[in-house]
Each structure stands twice: as structure tokens, then as C-alpha cells.
Motif scaffolding. Structure first.
Motif, PDB file in Angstrom:
ATOM      1  N   HIS A 167      40.511  71.024  37.912  1.00  0.00           N
ATOM      2  CA  HIS A 167      39.615  70.861  36.768  1.00  0.00           C
ATOM      3  C   HIS A 167      39.415  72.214  36.078  1.00  0.00           C
ATOM      4  O   HIS A 167      39.212  73.232  36.726  1.00  0.00           O
ATOM      5  CB  HIS A 167      38.267  70.309  37.232  1.00  0.00           C
ATOM      6  N   GLY A 168      39.447  72.198  34.752  1.00  0.00           N
ATOM      7  CA  GLY A 168      39.357  73.456  34.006  1.00  0.00           C
ATOM      8  C   GLY A 168      40.657  74.223  34.030  1.00  0.00           C
ATOM      9  O   GLY A 168      40.674  75.453  33.958  1.00  0.00           O
ATOM     10  N   ASN A 195      34.453  67.673  30.239  1.00  0.00           N
ATOM     11  CA  ASN A 195      35.343  67.777  29.083  1.00  0.00           C
ATOM     12  C   ASN A 195      36.323  68.935  29.199  1.00  0.00           C
ATOM     13  O   ASN A 195      36.630  69.626  28.231  1.00  0.00           O
ATOM     14  CB  ASN A 195      34.521  67.920  27.785  1.00  0.00           C
ATOM     15  N   THR A 196      36.806  69.170  30.422  1.00  0.00           N
ATOM     16  CA  THR A 196      37.831  70.183  30.621  1.00  0.00           C
ATOM     17  C   THR A 196      39.151  69.498  30.943  1.00  0.00           C
ATOM     18  O   THR A 196      39.197  68.331  31.329  1.00  0.00           O
ATOM     19  CB  THR A 196      37.461  71.134  31.766  1.00  0.00           C
ATOM     20  N   HIS A 197      40.227  70.244  30.800  1.00  0.00           N
ATOM     21  CA  HIS A 197      41.556  69.697  31.086  1.00  0.00           C
ATOM     22  C   HIS A 197      41.778  69.642  32.594  1.00  0.00           C
ATOM     23  O   HIS A 197      41.433  70.573  33.320  1.00  0.00           O
ATOM     24  CB  HIS A 197      42.627  70.568  30.439  1.00  0.00           C
ATOM     25  N   ASP A 254      37.461  72.989  41.382  1.00  0.00           N
ATOM     26  CA  ASP A 254      36.658  73.482  40.266  1.00  0.00           C
ATOM     27  C   ASP A 254      37.101  74.905  39.961  1.00  0.00           C
ATOM     28  O   ASP A 254      36.882  75.819  40.757  1.00  0.00           O
ATOM     29  CB  ASP A 254      35.175  73.448  40.650  1.00  0.00           C
ATOM     30  N   GLN A 299      32.497  71.834  35.108  1.00  0.00           N
ATOM     31  CA  GLN A 299      32.338  71.616  33.678  1.00  0.00           C
ATOM     32  C   GLN A 299      32.886  70.257  33.260  1.00  0.00           C
ATOM     33  O   GLN A 299      33.903  69.798  33.779  1.00  0.00           O
ATOM     34  CB  GLN A 299      33.075  72.722  32.896  1.00  0.00           C
ATOM     35  N   ASP A 358      36.099  77.781  35.200  1.00  0.00           N
ATOM     36  CA  ASP A 358      36.602  78.419  33.967  1.00  0.00           C
ATOM     37  C   ASP A 358      37.216  79.786  34.247  1.00  0.00           C
ATOM     38  O   ASP A 358      37.222  80.668  33.385  1.00  0.00           O
ATOM     39  CB  ASP A 358      35.492  78.547  32.916  1.00  0.00           C
ATOM     40  N   GLU A 410      42.777  74.652  31.824  1.00  0.00           N
ATOM     41  CA  GLU A 410      43.063  75.397  30.601  1.00  0.00           C
ATOM     42  C   GLU A 410      42.703  76.876  30.721  1.00  0.00           C
ATOM     43  O   GLU A 410      43.167  77.702  29.932  1.00  0.00           O
ATOM     44  CB  GLU A 410      42.325  74.779  29.409  1.00  0.00           C
ATOM     45  N   ALA A 411      41.903  77.221  31.724  1.00  0.00           N
ATOM     46  CA  ALA A 411      41.531  78.629  31.927  1.00  0.00           C
ATOM     47  C   ALA A 411      42.748  79.508  32.180  1.00  0.00           C
ATOM     48  O   ALA A 411      42.715  80.715  31.914  1.00  0.00           O
ATOM     49  CB  ALA A 411      40.550  78.749  33.092  1.00  0.00           C
TER      50      ALA A 411
END
Length: 431
Positions: A409-410, A4-6, A384, A2, A387, A412-413
Motif C-alpha cells: 500500500h502506498g 486512496n493510495t496505489h 504499509d 493512508q 508514504d 507510488e512512494a
């Protein structure tokens, strides 16, 4: 992956040390929130989970007529006294399959129409497994090709005898929550015994039920009363830090007020067999749940494990992190009979395999699991998360012993179940 993920960068550490009290158990928080919403009176729930998923359950209870207040370190829920209101809009379950599946059983005996929605991940997860038993009881449930959006047309239900086709505590809970309010005695049989938080929670709120080796029986027409309770620390969240402690011989980790439910203790047994030195410093029971303080120390000899059959069902949430640390063990980890991993927040089998390879590991993907050889050295890589909170956290643990930095990556999930994860990871990891 994804956009624009943190991105969280995790650096290698030398050991893992410290003392911490973990946020409240996610599974227990869900059940307490739902039963408190149905009960008579105001329940006070201390150490309620900080994860997004149980708060989705709280928001749904508000839509159904309950009053929810955050009282700083605790949540109070004033229930509807047995009769839910017709919600003005959709019941948004966010990313939470637990909310959607279990709450469907709780609302099914109530007259009205209840439409459940969720995020993109949740709308891919199977819901047919709860439609079967609830329709046998008399509810009508509309799905979209077996998935959410899901509409429950509620009304009076009749008790059934039901044998669960898959090992799922969520399916069991949906049936028990419906049976609590149905006409007659609902009997549920499990071929593989699943975690029993629902049984303990129902008894805590005043319900009577019978449990034996084969299953559970609950009579309908029962009413619930509010409780005051402290939610024990989340063992599934602890799994990540316990695996981190396992990786380093110099580690010393203390986890206070941790949930030690025997139906979930298989994780501790497996970690001990892999070399983790574990001491339970004290143990007590509250509302049927065992709570203890645990000290964990690492080992110079990391053994592997073979996980299959009923053990895979018991460890379904912890399998990603066990696989992520498997390359560092001496003999590796084999996981079978875990096809359920493919229909979680992501296809966890495919994502674990791909991310292990991104860190330089050899791994064989199976339809129902994977084979991860031991004796491997991992380098830093780009991960990855898909999410998926458990993927993001699992590979953050694998990164602690990699040869260089790893970018998650991602990241914030992680907030889905454990918002404090990354700050605590930095606090406990010694550079």
C-alpha cells in the motif's frame, strides 16, 4: 495506513535474472543540480536521476534564477554565475530533505530572504542540525519548533571551524556550500566519515578543497564553472536488486555503469559477507566518481550480519532492505546505533518492525535499531509504506520469497527516488 493510495501486488518468484542500467544516482544528481545552478555557464548532466527528489532541487534552482531544460536523456542547467535571484515565492522542496538542508547552505551567503517549505513528511524532519553551523557563520534562520517551514535570511558569511555532532553528509554539504562563498577558510571535522559526493562535485565544478582523515577545509570566495557529466547509476537503488539477487541461488544480475564510490562501498562488503557472489567487470573514474559494471549471483547459504557503530551511519539508507530480507538468512540481522532511521521520511524502525510482523516474522524492536532472527518463513501480507519510498521497495524485495502474494500500500512512494522500480522488478523476477 493512508487511504486512496496505489496498491502494488508482488508475487513470489523463483529467481532474479537480467541486465539493467539504473537511473542516475540521487545524491550526485542533487549536488550537480545545485552547483550547476550557482556556476557560470551551461552544464549538461546526462543520466540525471528520474526520482522526484532531485527534480525538486532543479525546480528550486529555477526559482533562484537558473535556467533548466530537459533535453531527452539529459538535463541542461544554465547557472546564475554566482549570484542567486530573490525567489518570487516559497522554495518547495517536496519530500526532499536533501534539497532543503543542502540548499540552505548554498543560499545562506546571498542577500535576501529564502523561505523553504515541503510536504507533510518533510515538515516533520529535524532542521536544527543545519541552523547551528549556518548561524555561527552569520546567517539568521527561522524554524517552526525545529522543523520547516524554514526561512533563511542570507548575507555575507564568515568561515568557521565546525565539528559535526551527528554523521550527516547533508549537514557537511550545507557547511561546505556556505564555506565556498564565505570570508576565510571553513574547516569541518567529522567523527564518522560520511559519503564524499560533495567533495567530488565541488572539485568537478572547479572549486579547491582539502580532505584528510579528520575532515575537510574549503576557502571562500571561489567561483564555479559549468561541466558536462554523466551521473553514474544509483547504488542505493541497486541495493534493492542486489538484495533480491542474494535471495535466490539461481540469480544472475548485471548492473551497468553503477556508481562505486568507496564511501558507499560498505553495502557491497556487507552483501558479500552475507553470501552474495559479486564481480566488478570494469571500473573507471569520471569527475572523481568510480563507475563500474557489476555482476551479482545468489547463494544457497544466506548468512546474517551485525551492523552497528559507524557502519550503521554508512548504510543508513540501505538498512530497511537489509532488515526486510533478514528473516531469510541463516543467523539473522542485528541493527544498532541507527536511531537516525526514526527521523527519515517515516519512523523507519517502527515501520520495518510492523511490516515484518505483518508477514509473520519475529522481530525485536530497539530504540536504535532491531534484532531480526534468521531461519524464518514469511507469508504474504499487507504492507504499509507510510508514504516512504524505501519502505515500499524494501518489502517488495521481501515479498519475492514469501509463500504468497503481498500487497504494497502506498507503492507510488517509490517514485520519490526510483520511478522505474516496479516495472524493473517485474522484468527481472522469474516466475
Amino acid at each position: 495506513m493512508q487511504e486512496n493510495t496505489h496498491i502494488e501486488v508482488v508475487s513470489p518468484v523463483r529467481s532474479f535474472r537480467g541486465s539493467v542500467r539504473l537511473p542516475g544516482d540521487k545524491s550526485i544528481s542533487h549536488r550537480y543540480a545545485m552547483l550547476a545552478g550557482l556556476a557560470k555557464g551551461t552544464s549538461k548532466l546526462a543520466n540525471f536521476s528520474t526520482g522526484a527528489d532531485p527534480h525538486s532541487s532543479l525546480k528550486c534552482m529555477e526559482q533562484l534564477g537558473a535556467t533548466v531544460r530537459d533535453e531527452g536523456g539529459a538535463v541542461s542547467v544554465t547557472g546564475v554565475g554566482g549570484t542567486f535571484a530573490q525567489p518570487a515565492g516559497d522554495l518547495d522542496c517536496g519530500n526532499s530533505g536533501s534539497t532543503m538542508r543542502m540548499l540552505a547552505g548554498l543560499v545562506a551567503p546571498h542577500a535576501g530572504t529564502f523561505r523553504f517549505v515541503g510536504d507533510a513528511s518533510l515538515t516533520k524532519r529535524p532542521m536544527e542540525r543545519i541552523r547551528g553551523p549556518l548561524q555561527q557563520m552569520g546567517a539568521r534562520i527561522d524554524l517552526t519548533e525545529g522543523h520547516a517551514p524554514m526561512t533563511v535570511h542570507g548575507g555575507p558569511l564568515q568561515a568557521i571551524r565546525f565539528e559535526t555532532p551527528i554523521a550527516s553528509a547533508q549537514v557537511k554539504t550545507a557547511v561546505l556550500f556556505a564555506g565556498l562563498q564565505a570570508n576565510g577558510l571553513t574547516e569541518l571535522k567529522e567523527s564518522v566519515r560520511t559519503r564524499d559526493h560533495s567533495e567530488h562535485a565541488l572539485r568537478a565544478f572547479g572549486a579547491e578543497l582539502e580532505r584528510d582523515a579528520e575532515g575537510v577545509r574549503i576557502a571562500g570566495g571561489q567561483t564555479l564553472q559549468a561541466i558536462e557529466a554523466t551521473v553514474p547509476g544509483d547504488l542505493s537503488s541497486a541495493a534493492f536488486f542486489l538484495c533480491a539477487a542474494l535471495l535466490f541461488p539461481e540469480s544472475q544480475l548485471v548492473l551497468d555503469d553503477l556508481g562505486m564510490n568507496p564511501s558507499r562501498s560498505a553495502l557491497l562488503d556487507v552483501l558479500v559477507s552475507m553470501g552474495l557472489r559479486l564481480q566488478v567487470l570494469n571500473l573507471e573514474e569520471k569527475h572523481g566518481e568510480l563507475i563500474g559494471t557489476v555482476q551479482a549471483n545468489g547463494s544457497a547459504d544466506l548468512k546474517g550480519a551485525e551492523i552497528s557503530g559507524s557502519l550503521s551511519a554508512q548504510l543508513i539508507d540501505e538498512l530497511p532492505v537489509l532488515a526486510a530480507v533478514a528473516p531469510y538468512t541463516r543467523t539473522g540481522v542485528t541493527i544498532r546505533d541507527a536511531k537516525e532511521l526514526r527521523v527519515k521520511e517515516s519512523d523507519r524502525i517502527a515501520l520495518v518492525v510492523r511490516n515484518l510482523r505483518n508477514m509473520g516474522a519475529e522481530v525485536e524492536e530497539l530504540e536504535d535499531g532491531m534484532i531480526v532472527p534468521g531461519g524464518q518463513t514469511l507469508h504474504g501480507g499487507v504492507i504499509d509504506s507510510g508514504d516512504d519510498h524505501r519502505i515500499a521497495m524494501a518489502f517488495s524485495i521481501a515479498a519475492l520469497r514469501a509463500s504468497s502474494d503481498t500487497a504494497i500500500h502506498g507503492a507510488e512512494a517509490a517514485a520519490i527516488s526510483f520511478p522505474e522500480f516496479f516495472p524493473l522488478l517485474r522484468q527481472l523476477g522469474a516466475q
